[in-house]
Write an enzyme that holds these catalytic residues in place. Structure first.
Site, PDB file in Angstrom:
ATOM      1  N   GLY A  55       0.837  -1.189   0.000  1.00  0.00           N
ATOM      2  CA  GLY A  55       0.000   0.000   0.000  1.00  0.00           C
ATOM      3  C   GLY A  55       0.878   1.246   0.000  1.00  0.00           C
ATOM      4  O   GLY A  55       2.065   1.174   0.318  1.00  0.00           O
ATOM      5  N   CYS A  82       5.339  -6.048   1.965  1.00  0.00           N
ATOM      6  CA  CYS A  82       5.623  -4.612   1.870  1.00  0.00           C
ATOM      7  C   CYS A  82       4.888  -3.849   2.981  1.00  0.00           C
ATOM      8  O   CYS A  82       5.207  -4.002   4.146  1.00  0.00           O
ATOM      9  CB  CYS A  82       5.285  -4.100   0.483  1.00  0.00           C
ATOM     10  SG  CYS A  82       6.024  -2.485   0.109  1.00  0.00           S
ATOM     11  N   TYR A  83       3.875  -3.069   2.659  1.00  0.00           N
ATOM     12  CA  TYR A  83       3.103  -2.371   3.690  1.00  0.00           C
ATOM     13  C   TYR A  83       2.534  -3.375   4.693  1.00  0.00           C
ATOM     14  O   TYR A  83       2.490  -3.104   5.900  1.00  0.00           O
ATOM     15  CB  TYR A  83       1.968  -1.577   3.049  1.00  0.00           C
ATOM     16  CG  TYR A  83       1.138  -0.757   4.022  1.00  0.00           C
ATOM     17  CD1 TYR A  83       1.507   0.542   4.356  1.00  0.00           C
ATOM     18  CD2 TYR A  83      -0.016  -1.286   4.598  1.00  0.00           C
ATOM     19  CE1 TYR A  83       0.745   1.296   5.252  1.00  0.00           C
ATOM     20  CE2 TYR A  83      -0.778  -0.543   5.494  1.00  0.00           C
ATOM     21  CZ  TYR A  83      -0.388   0.749   5.819  1.00  0.00           C
ATOM     22  OH  TYR A  83      -1.143   1.489   6.704  1.00  0.00           O
ATOM     23  N   HIS A 170       8.380  -7.744  -2.878  1.00  0.00           N
ATOM     24  CA  HIS A 170       7.131  -8.243  -3.480  1.00  0.00           C
ATOM     25  C   HIS A 170       7.372  -9.594  -4.170  1.00  0.00           C
ATOM     26  O   HIS A 170       7.837  -9.645  -5.304  1.00  0.00           O
ATOM     27  CB  HIS A 170       6.611  -7.240  -4.504  1.00  0.00           C
ATOM     28  CG  HIS A 170       6.066  -5.989  -3.901  1.00  0.00           C
ATOM     29  ND1 HIS A 170       4.739  -5.832  -3.595  1.00  0.00           N
ATOM     30  CD2 HIS A 170       6.691  -4.843  -3.532  1.00  0.00           C
ATOM     31  CE1 HIS A 170       4.548  -4.625  -3.068  1.00  0.00           C
ATOM     32  NE2 HIS A 170       5.717  -4.007  -3.012  1.00  0.00           N
ATOM     33  N   GLU A 172       5.130 -11.449  -5.391  1.00  0.00           N
ATOM     34  CA  GLU A 172       4.105 -11.675  -6.416  1.00  0.00           C
ATOM     35  C   GLU A 172       4.510 -11.224  -7.806  1.00  0.00           C
ATOM     36  O   GLU A 172       3.927 -11.666  -8.796  1.00  0.00           O
ATOM     37  CB  GLU A 172       2.786 -10.998  -6.008  1.00  0.00           C
ATOM     38  CG  GLU A 172       2.764  -9.483  -6.114  1.00  0.00           C
ATOM     39  CD  GLU A 172       3.261  -8.779  -4.863  1.00  0.00           C
ATOM     40  OE1 GLU A 172       2.906  -7.600  -4.667  1.00  0.00           O
ATOM     41  OE2 GLU A 172       4.012  -9.405  -4.077  1.00  0.00           O
ATOM     42  N   SER A 224     -19.165  -9.964 -27.596  1.00  0.00           N
ATOM     43  CA  SER A 224     -18.294  -9.164 -28.453  1.00  0.00           C
ATOM     44  C   SER A 224     -17.537 -10.021 -29.459  1.00  0.00           C
ATOM     45  O   SER A 224     -17.009  -9.515 -30.437  1.00  0.00           O
ATOM     46  CB  SER A 224     -17.278  -8.408 -27.588  1.00  0.00           C
ATOM     47  OG  SER A 224     -16.335  -9.308 -27.026  1.00  0.00           O
ATOM     48  N   GLY A 225     -17.462 -11.326 -29.200  1.00  0.00           N
ATOM     49  CA  GLY A 225     -16.654 -12.207 -30.035  1.00  0.00           C
ATOM     50  C   GLY A 225     -15.286 -12.447 -29.451  1.00  0.00           C
ATOM     51  O   GLY A 225     -14.529 -13.284 -29.940  1.00  0.00           O
ATOM     52  N   GLY A 226     -14.945 -11.707 -28.373  1.00  0.00           N
ATOM     53  CA  GLY A 226     -13.685 -11.921 -27.686  1.00  0.00           C
ATOM     54  C   GLY A 226     -13.756 -13.142 -26.791  1.00  0.00           C
ATOM     55  O   GLY A 226     -14.822 -13.721 -26.570  1.00  0.00           O
ATOM     56  N   VAL A 227     -12.618 -13.527 -26.237  1.00  0.00           N
ATOM     57  CA  VAL A 227     -12.561 -14.753 -25.461  1.00  0.00           C
ATOM     58  C   VAL A 227     -13.442 -14.674 -24.212  1.00  0.00           C
ATOM     59  O   VAL A 227     -14.130 -15.641 -23.865  1.00  0.00           O
ATOM     60  CB  VAL A 227     -11.096 -15.101 -25.077  1.00  0.00           C
ATOM     61  CG1 VAL A 227     -10.451 -13.994 -24.271  1.00  0.00           C
ATOM     62  CG2 VAL A 227     -11.026 -16.420 -24.326  1.00  0.00           C
ATOM     63  N   ASP A 228     -13.485 -13.523 -23.544  1.00  0.00           N
ATOM     64  CA  ASP A 228     -14.235 -13.422 -22.294  1.00  0.00           C
ATOM     65  C   ASP A 228     -15.736 -13.585 -22.515  1.00  0.00           C
ATOM     66  O   ASP A 228     -16.393 -14.398 -21.869  1.00  0.00           O
ATOM     67  CB  ASP A 228     -13.950 -12.086 -21.601  1.00  0.00           C
ATOM     68  CG  ASP A 228     -12.477 -11.898 -21.296  1.00  0.00           C
ATOM     69  OD1 ASP A 228     -11.785 -12.907 -21.111  1.00  0.00           O
ATOM     70  OD2 ASP A 228     -12.024 -10.741 -21.259  1.00  0.00           O
ATOM     71  N   SER A 229     -16.280 -12.793 -23.427  1.00  0.00           N
ATOM     72  CA  SER A 229     -17.724 -12.883 -23.665  1.00  0.00           C
ATOM     73  C   SER A 229     -18.092 -14.203 -24.321  1.00  0.00           C
ATOM     74  O   SER A 229     -19.182 -14.739 -24.092  1.00  0.00           O
ATOM     75  CB  SER A 229     -18.207 -11.700 -24.517  1.00  0.00           C
ATOM     76  OG  SER A 229     -17.616 -11.712 -25.788  1.00  0.00           O
ATOM     77  N   SER A 230     -17.195 -14.767 -25.137  1.00  0.00           N
ATOM     78  CA  SER A 230     -17.475 -16.048 -25.787  1.00  0.00           C
ATOM     79  C   SER A 230     -17.550 -17.173 -24.766  1.00  0.00           C
ATOM     80  O   SER A 230     -18.435 -18.034 -24.830  1.00  0.00           O
ATOM     81  CB  SER A 230     -16.394 -16.365 -26.830  1.00  0.00           C
ATOM     82  OG  SER A 230     -16.398 -15.413 -27.871  1.00  0.00           O
ATOM     83  N   LYS A 370      -7.282 -13.947 -16.996  1.00  0.00           N
ATOM     84  CA  LYS A 370      -7.388 -14.263 -18.427  1.00  0.00           C
ATOM     85  C   LYS A 370      -6.975 -15.692 -18.746  1.00  0.00           C
ATOM     86  O   LYS A 370      -7.659 -16.382 -19.514  1.00  0.00           O
ATOM     87  CB  LYS A 370      -6.539 -13.274 -19.232  1.00  0.00           C
ATOM     88  CG  LYS A 370      -6.579 -13.488 -20.738  1.00  0.00           C
ATOM     89  CD  LYS A 370      -7.935 -13.133 -21.324  1.00  0.00           C
ATOM     90  CE  LYS A 370      -8.119 -11.635 -21.368  1.00  0.00           C
ATOM     91  NZ  LYS A 370      -9.368 -11.260 -22.101  1.00  0.00           N
TER      92      LYS A 370
END
Length: 514
Positions: A55, A82-83, A170, A172, A224-230, A370
């Site tokens: 943070g 970190c924080y 960090h 991560e 939309s035809g993208g991977v997420d909406s598909s 993703k």
């Protein structure tokens, strides 16, 4: 979901949620919550482990974000980063001060406690990523130092009796070379997680939950035809079949020929068992965007118009209770979580209007990154061409055009982007890239073409390498490829006389331009 849980408490850093991404790589489910989550709420979730994020504040400053000291007596392993490490030390009686020498970027840490379970399999010196001005100068009683750097004598510390661990750096981020191993040591060894987070059970649980939620109702999917909406559409199709109608809104801000390509992929004769509707709404969007230059305002306008188009389509097909969106975790993160700053409002999160004429918005992928979405798509049998499709933002070219969006500018960037994509593919460089595109700057400059003066736009090319889209490195494309792209754009795209290449990483930039 009944998975083992590691809980991340967010104290306001910008890429804290990357911690969740790394934990899930260990096959352990992870949720991120604001630091305002109460002790009772934490107990109710029964986490196997807790991670405190970084943070921007100083733990000793006025108004600093803090937490009930009872957190450290829950009997659950806690890792402060970190924080989060400074908060742990400060809350338990240690001391945190401003460092004489700040550390930002790469540092070399030396493991000084070989028996530390966090550093199991890591010995000697290792490269870590630092980002701090404050540091722990005195440890609370019961803690020991486990790692140090030249400028940070207490770079990691722990109290194994209470299950408390901390790193100033960090783990991560990818720049901490053995950071993933450290996180795995924490969640699998120290927390005792067996690793039950896989996409097969996720699909089963999600499909069952969708059937229960929607029941005999009808749903409208923003496709939309993208991977997420598909993938979202495929999950809903599996859950409720013909109760689902997929609406593809062509807002006039798509890439060259993309509207026709999406219709060919999902419309009649495509092999998908979907009710597919294409809406050509370009004129409506351009009218709303006229004269607008501020990025957040553009995003919110586009987000609201999407909803209004969906509402209009819902009325045409009858009563529709649910709106389905392909929102994923990075969308939620960048639109603001808890005290984290809003980086940019995604059209399907922070860009939604206050009033939405649907009973509920359904986001089956909201907690996935993703690469997890792609795994779900493959498990559902979607073609690789869809699963591996390049990400394309919901606001489309509206956020790849700096300044006012007009049909003329859209045409210009469509042509430049098509050339760029074609030449990158011809060179065989597209397989390595996570995302690449052309954007239109708002800069015009003097040029000379055909012995005459020009005063035209500059196009910027962007290409990045990333696995999670939370951080990204600029791709080092071959110069001959960039030279050919630049030559073709200035010769073939009327209105452009200069081509630039963006070599900025994320952070400090974002992947998109706005």
């Amino acid at each position: 979901m009944k998975n083992e849980l590691v809980l991340v408490l967010d104290f306001g850093g910008q890429y804290n949620q990357l911690i969740a991404r790394r934990v899930r790589e260990c096959d352990v489910y992870c949720e991120v919550h604001p630091h305002t989550l109460t002790l009772d709420e934490i107990r109710a979730k029964a986490p196997k482990g807790i991670i405190l994020t970084g943070g921007p504040q100083s733990v000793y400053g006025d108004g600093a974000l803090s937490y009930d000291v009872g957190l450290f007596a829950l009997g659950v392993p806690v890792l402060g980063i970190c924080y989060g490490s400074q908060l742990m030390a400060h809350a338990l009686g240690g001391e945190v001060k401003s460092a004489e020498v700040s550390e930002y970027g790469r540092a070399e840490a030396e493991v000084v406690e070989s028996s530390s379970r966090i550093f199991s399999g890591i010995s000697g010196k290792t490269v870590v990523w630092m980002s701090h001005t404050d540091r722990v100068t005195k440890l609370p009683e019961g803690f020991t130092v486990t790692a140090k750097t030249t400028d940070c004598p207490i770079a990691a510390f722990e109290d194994t009796a209470r299950g408390l661990y901390a790193t100033q750096f960090h783990p991560e981020v990818m720049h901490t070379v053995e950071g993933q191993k450290m996180l795995r040591n924490f969640v699998r060894d120290i927390c005792g997680c067996k690793g039950d987070w896989t996409m097969g059970p996720f699909i089963e649980n999600t499909v069952a939950a969708l059937r229960e939620k929607i029941g005999s109702g009808r749903a409208l999917c923003a496709l939309s035809g993208g991977v997420d909406s598909s993938v979202a559409a495929a999950l809903l199709s599996k859950a409720i079949g013909k109760q689902l109608t997929c609406v593809f809104v062509d807002h006039g801000l798509l890439r060259k020929n993309e509207g026709d390509e999406v219709e060919a992929a999902f419309g009649s004769g495509s092999g998908f068992d979907l009710n597919f509707v294409r809406v050509d709404a370009g004129a409506q969007f351009f009218a709303k965007l006229k004269g607008v230059t501020e990025p957040e305002q553009k995003r919110k306008i586009i987000g609201e118009e999407f909803i209004r188009v969906f509402e209009a389509e819902a009325k045409k097909i009858g009563a529709v209770d649910f709106l389905v969106q392909g929102t994923i975790y990075p969308d939620v993160i960048e639109s603001g979580l808890g005290k984290a700053a809003v980086i940019k409002s995604h059209h399907n999160v922070g860009g939604l209007p206050d009033y939405v004429d649907f009973k509920e918005i359904v986001e089956p992928l909201r907690l996935l990154f993703k690469d997890e979405v792609r795994k779900v798509g493959r498990a559902l049998g979607l073609p690789e061409a869809i699963v591996n499709r390049q990400p394309f933002p919901g606001p489309g070219l509206g956020i790849r055009i700096i300044g006012e969006v007009t049909p003329e500018k859209v045409k210009l960037v469509q042509e430049a982007d098509a050339i760029y994509r074609e030449e990158v593919a011809n060179a065989g460089a597209d397989k390595e890239l996570a995302q690449y595109f052309a954007a239109l700057t708002n800069m015009r400059s003097v040029g000379v073409m055909g012995d005459g003066r020009t005063y035209d736009y500059a196009v910027a090319l962007r290409a990045v390498l990333t696995s999670d889209f939370m951080t990204a490195e600029p791709a080092r494309l071959p110069w001959d490829v960039l030279a050919k792209v630049a030559s073709r754009i200035v010769n073939e795209v009327r209105g452009v006389n200069r081509v630039l290449y963006d070599c900025t990483g994320k952070p400090p930039a974002t992947i998109e331009f706005e």
